[in-house]
Scaffold this motif. Structure first.
Motif: not given
Length: 124
Positions: A23-36
């Protein structure tokens, strides 16, 4: 570019040691996980252009739903709300500490068990 995202996730483990590293890694990557996902459904647009550099082949035309300032705040607030509502170590849940779960099961949260010994600080 993503090394900075991962650095924030790993560094935040120091301030939230009980929170899942995933979760701590997904939080800063959230936007980059959503754009695809948004690109697949047609909410955002990008092009693949020929380039000698393999890292600059994507040209982003429009990605307001994942990377705009307003939506970044919205997605961050949504992730925080989901974490607070259902996280294992979320701030709303009170951890009674070692042995506290047995006291909670007995209905004595916050009270020492009968016959409990005091520790060296004088606390039962």
């Amino acid at each position: 570019m993503f090394i900075g995202h991962f650095a924030v996730g790993f560094a935040s483990k120091r301030w939230a040691p009980r929170t899942s590293l995933g979760l701590l890694l997904a939080a800063p990557l959230l936007l980059d996980l959503l754009w695809p996902l948004f690109s697949l459904v047609g909410l955002q647009r990008f092009r693949i252009v020929p380039s000698s550099n393999p890292f600059t082949r994507l040209t982003f035309d429009s990605y307001p739903w994942s990377h705009s300032l307003l939506m970044a705040l919205v997605w961050g607030a949504l992730l925080a709300a989901l974490y607070r509502r259902g996280g294992r170590s979320g701030p709303r849940r009170r951890d009674p500490g070692p042995g506290g779960h047995a006291a909670a099961a007995a209905g004595g949260v916050g009270r020492p068990a009968p016959g409990a010994r005091r520790n060296r600080l004088g606390v039962r």
